[in-house]
Design a protein around this motif. Structure first.
Motif, PDB file in Angstrom:
ATOM      1  N   ASN A 187       0.834  -1.205   0.000  1.00 54.75           N
ATOM      2  CA  ASN A 187       0.000   0.000   0.000  1.00 54.75           C
ATOM      3  C   ASN A 187       0.871   1.259   0.000  1.00 54.75           C
ATOM      4  O   ASN A 187       1.928   1.312   0.626  1.00 54.75           O
ATOM      5  N   LYS A 188       0.357   2.292  -0.681  1.00 57.39           N
ATOM      6  CA  LYS A 188       1.057   3.576  -0.768  1.00 57.39           C
ATOM      7  C   LYS A 188       0.051   4.707  -0.613  1.00 57.39           C
ATOM      8  O   LYS A 188      -1.097   4.587  -1.061  1.00 57.39           O
ATOM      9  N   SER A 189       0.486   5.787   0.015  1.00 59.76           N
ATOM     10  CA  SER A 189      -0.336   6.992   0.137  1.00 59.76           C
ATOM     11  C   SER A 189       0.219   8.049  -0.817  1.00 59.76           C
ATOM     12  O   SER A 189       1.413   8.363  -0.784  1.00 59.76           O
ATOM     13  N   VAL A 190      -0.652   8.558  -1.678  1.00 60.98           N
ATOM     14  CA  VAL A 190      -0.225   9.525  -2.701  1.00 60.98           C
ATOM     15  C   VAL A 190      -0.428  10.950  -2.179  1.00 60.98           C
ATOM     16  O   VAL A 190      -1.481  11.277  -1.631  1.00 60.98           O
ATOM     17  N   PHE A 191       0.608  11.797  -2.380  1.00 67.68           N
ATOM     18  CA  PHE A 191       0.561  13.184  -1.927  1.00 67.68           C
ATOM     19  C   PHE A 191       0.943  14.109  -3.084  1.00 67.68           C
ATOM     20  O   PHE A 191       1.710  13.722  -3.977  1.00 67.68           O
ATOM     21  N   PRO A 192       0.433  15.334  -3.058  1.00 67.08           N
ATOM     22  CA  PRO A 192       0.875  16.319  -4.066  1.00 67.08           C
ATOM     23  C   PRO A 192       2.279  16.812  -3.763  1.00 67.08           C
ATOM     24  O   PRO A 192       2.828  16.556  -2.693  1.00 67.08           O
ATOM     25  N   CYS A 193       2.833  17.585  -4.709  1.00 64.92           N
ATOM     26  CA  CYS A 193       4.210  18.082  -4.566  1.00 64.92           C
ATOM     27  C   CYS A 193       4.204  19.388  -3.770  1.00 64.92           C
ATOM     28  O   CYS A 193       4.581  20.461  -4.292  1.00 64.92           O
ATOM     29  N   SER A 194       3.821  19.307  -2.514  1.00 66.60           N
ATOM     30  CA  SER A 194       3.715  20.513  -1.685  1.00 66.60           C
ATOM     31  C   SER A 194       5.068  21.028  -1.219  1.00 66.60           C
ATOM     32  O   SER A 194       5.170  22.165  -0.738  1.00 66.60           O
ATOM     33  N   ASP A 195       6.115  20.223  -1.343  1.00 68.80           N
ATOM     34  CA  ASP A 195       7.461  20.653  -0.952  1.00 68.80           C
ATOM     35  C   ASP A 195       8.295  21.103  -2.147  1.00 68.80           C
ATOM     36  O   ASP A 195       9.522  21.145  -2.075  1.00 68.80           O
ATOM     37  N   GLY A 196       7.625  21.453  -3.240  1.00 70.72           N
ATOM     38  CA  GLY A 196       8.335  21.926  -4.425  1.00 70.72           C
ATOM     39  C   GLY A 196       8.879  20.789  -5.269  1.00 70.72           C
ATOM     40  O   GLY A 196       8.425  19.635  -5.172  1.00 70.72           O
ATOM     41  N   PHE A 197       9.865  21.111  -6.089  1.00 70.25           N
ATOM     42  CA  PHE A 197      10.410  20.145  -7.038  1.00 70.25           C
ATOM     43  C   PHE A 197      11.930  20.149  -6.964  1.00 70.25           C
ATOM     44  O   PHE A 197      12.561  21.138  -6.564  1.00 70.25           O
ATOM     45  N   LEU A 198      12.502  19.028  -7.363  1.00 64.92           N
ATOM     46  CA  LEU A 198      13.956  18.898  -7.479  1.00 64.92           C
ATOM     47  C   LEU A 198      14.304  18.820  -8.962  1.00 64.92           C
ATOM     48  O   LEU A 198      13.757  17.986  -9.696  1.00 64.92           O
ATOM     49  N   TYR A 199      15.215  19.699  -9.406  1.00 60.42           N
ATOM     50  CA  TYR A 199      15.533  19.805 -10.824  1.00 60.42           C
ATOM     51  C   TYR A 199      16.959  19.340 -11.101  1.00 60.42           C
ATOM     52  O   TYR A 199      17.861  19.491 -10.264  1.00 60.42           O
TER      53      TYR A 199
END
Length: 565
Positions: free
Chosen positions: A101-113
């Motif tokens: 099982n996995k819990s899906v979250f939005p990218c609230s901590d920004g992005f890594l480029y």
């Protein structure tokens, strides 16, 4: 010497137009990226490769469908996708594959480029990815919309206030707005300032064409006007060079903007054109410019404005009789380009060629960084290939004819688009060479359509025809970025669309009349007959005038047509 100095000074600044038109290919690039994570990383896993930091994984990244598994210092294990992240409910041994099982979250901590190629772009600056990706895709179309509006506004202002003032304002505006772009504080201010930059860049390019045309003599006018495009292409080559050397977008923008600073510092020395001064009845000012030209060129025979104007007035007075007076008094509009079937068909074909030329030009240019290999070298070569193409265009249009040059190069560009589709993607060098050939062929067609359009229409609607064609050109430049984005649907979709349009344009061009060696027409009846009966057009001759003054008057009259463009 005077005309040469004015010409090269003016077209030098045309490089800045090429610079700003294509600057976004590196400034707005989207690097590889994944969602950020909440905490400090202890280990990173990508397929069978492990590392202590995500920076070590980017060299292994091959597809946007990939994901990265990270284990935090608190023991949590996260799967990082591009636009989402998943937290594993069971923190067992760190493994890439997981069926629990996995819990899906939005990218609230920004992005890594991935910053291995570009340290910073506008995309990474303001996170223009995922649900904000459409904002990044609007950057180039909004710039091209500014190009369209700027061409209309500054072309009209140049006729009202003079070429000199517009050149001063637009060249200074390119420098000021170019620097200002680098210091914008958010996406919206960035787009607004770039829009203003597009307006002044387009305004300068349009007025520079008129300016150099009014100073260069009749014999060299075709070559001089065509090679303004060559300096634009040199601007594209500068973009590739600066992009290679500078990988931070705002520093990159500053370097591009100061590339033509020398012209901004000395452009105030450029004179107003005598033709515009004469049209405004400023005879003393026109005489001063002419005297300056005579001193520079060491011409001993004086040229008096009073003599020129007296011959012109006599010529105009003799021509204002009968139907000519009625025709000149009538105000013409865009509907006159559809006055009969012959002219309407001609207009549709010419508009299609303008649109196709602009579309193909910018599709080949903007997509050059996606061809594989070294994207900087690709863009440099795409710009460099234009330099010989305008020489070929000038020679071919004078030897073979306008139509006989336009048709094969349009059809050739369509065939090249098809050929590229059959080249295996592993053959990078062959793909790049084919794209250079496509840019070359569409560049020839795009370069000569300016002159061909002016020759296809009579004097009374010539400026309308060139102006409306130029508008279709701007529409093509606005559509081109969206066409390039269709690569996400199918990698060859942009080439397919350009190929279809080029083939259709080439086939329709067969129905256009040849204009090489034929006198310019004055009425719509004469223009219609040129398409129906080639012999009758060849037998038509312009009204006879005498002496060297006629050559001056003819030069003045033809240049006034050009200014309307």
């Amino acid at each position: 010497r005077f005309q040469a100095c004015v010409y090269f000074a003016s077209v030098f600044q045309a490089m800045s137009c090429g610079i700003h038109y294509l600057a976004s290919v590196f400034m707005a690039v989207t690097p590889n990226f994944v969602c950020g994570f909440p905490g400090n990383v202890s280990s990173v896993l990508f397929h069978n490769s492990s590392a202590s930091s995500i920076e070590d994984i980017w060299t292994l990244w091959t597809s946007t469908e990939n994901y990265i598994v990270v284990q935090l210092e608190n023991g949590e294990i996260w799967e990082l996708d591009q636009c989402s992240r998943s937290k594993r409910e069971v923190n067992l041994d760190l493994a890439y594959e997981y069926k629990g099982n996995k819990s899906v979250f939005p990218c609230s901590d920004g992005f890594l480029y991935d910053d291995t190629k570009w340290k910073s772009t506008v995309v990474t600056q303001w996170d223009l990815v995922c649900d904000r990706e459409w904002l990044a895709k609007l950057i180039q179309p909004m710039f091209m919309l500014g190009v369209l509006i700027g061409a209309v506004i500054f072309g009209d202002i140049a006729d009202r206030l003079g070429r000199q003032r517009v050149i001063w304002f637009t060249s200074a505006g390119q420098f000021v707005f170019g620097i200002a772009v680098a210091f914008t504080f958010d996406y919206y201010s960035f787009v607004i300032v770039r829009f203003l930059l597009a307006m002044v860049s387009s305004g300068y390019l349009v007025v520079a064409f008129v300016y150099v045309t009014e100073f260069v003599g009749i014999k060299a006018r075709t070559w001089a006007s065509m090679h303004v495009h060559a300096f634009f292409a040199m601007g594209i080559m500068i973009v590739a060079l600066v992009g290679f050397l500078v990988r931070t977008w705002w520093v990159y923008q500053i370097f591009l903007s100061i590339a033509t600073l020398p012209f901004v510092l000395c452009c105030w020395m450029l004179p107003e054109t005598p033709f515009w001064l004469l049209s405004e009845e400023r005879y003393e000012d026109a005489q001063k410019v002419i005297d300056t030209m005579a001193r520079w060129n060491k011409v001993s025979t004086p040229c008096k404005v009073s003599e020129l104007c007296s011959v012109q007035q006599d010529d105009l007075a003799s021509g204002r009789t009968g139907d000519d007076d009625t025709s000149s008094a009538k105000k013409h509009n865009i509907l006159d380009l559809f006055c009969n079937w012959q002219i309407a068909r001609r207009t549709i074909t010419v508009w299609l060629i303008w649109f196709t030329g602009s579309l193909g030009y910018y599709v080949f240019s903007l997509s050059s960084v996606n061809l594989g290999g070294n994207e900087y070298l690709n863009l440099f070569l795409i710009g460099a290939v234009e330099l010989p193409c305008y020489i070929i265009a000038c020679v071919a249009m004078d030897k073979l004819g306008r139509r006989n040059t336009l048709i094969p190069f349009l059809i050739l560009s369509a065939l090249i688009c098809v050929l590229i589709m059959f080249i295996p993607q592993d053959f990078n060098i062959l793909i790049i060479l084919a794209n250079m050939a496509g840019k070359f062929s569409i560049g020839v067609a795009f370069g000569l359509i300016y002159l061909y359009t002016a020759e296809l229409y009579p004097t009374i609607v010539r400026s309308l025809a060139v102006g409306s064609g130029s508008m279709m050109c701007r529409v093509g430049s606005v559509v081109a970025p969206f066409c390039v984005y269709l690569r996400s649907v199918w990698i060859f979709m942009p080439l397919l669309l350009v190929g279809i349009m080029a083939l259709l344009s080439g086939m329709l061009t067969i129905m256009l009349p040849e204009t090489l060696g034929k006198p310019l027409t004055n009425t719509l009846v004469e223009a219609t007959e040129m398409g129906r009966n080639k012999k009758s057009c060849l037998e038509k001759t312009p009204p006879a005038h005498s002496g060297a003054a006629l050559e001056k008057i003819e030069m003045f009259g033809q240049d006034r047509v050009t200014t309307d463009k």
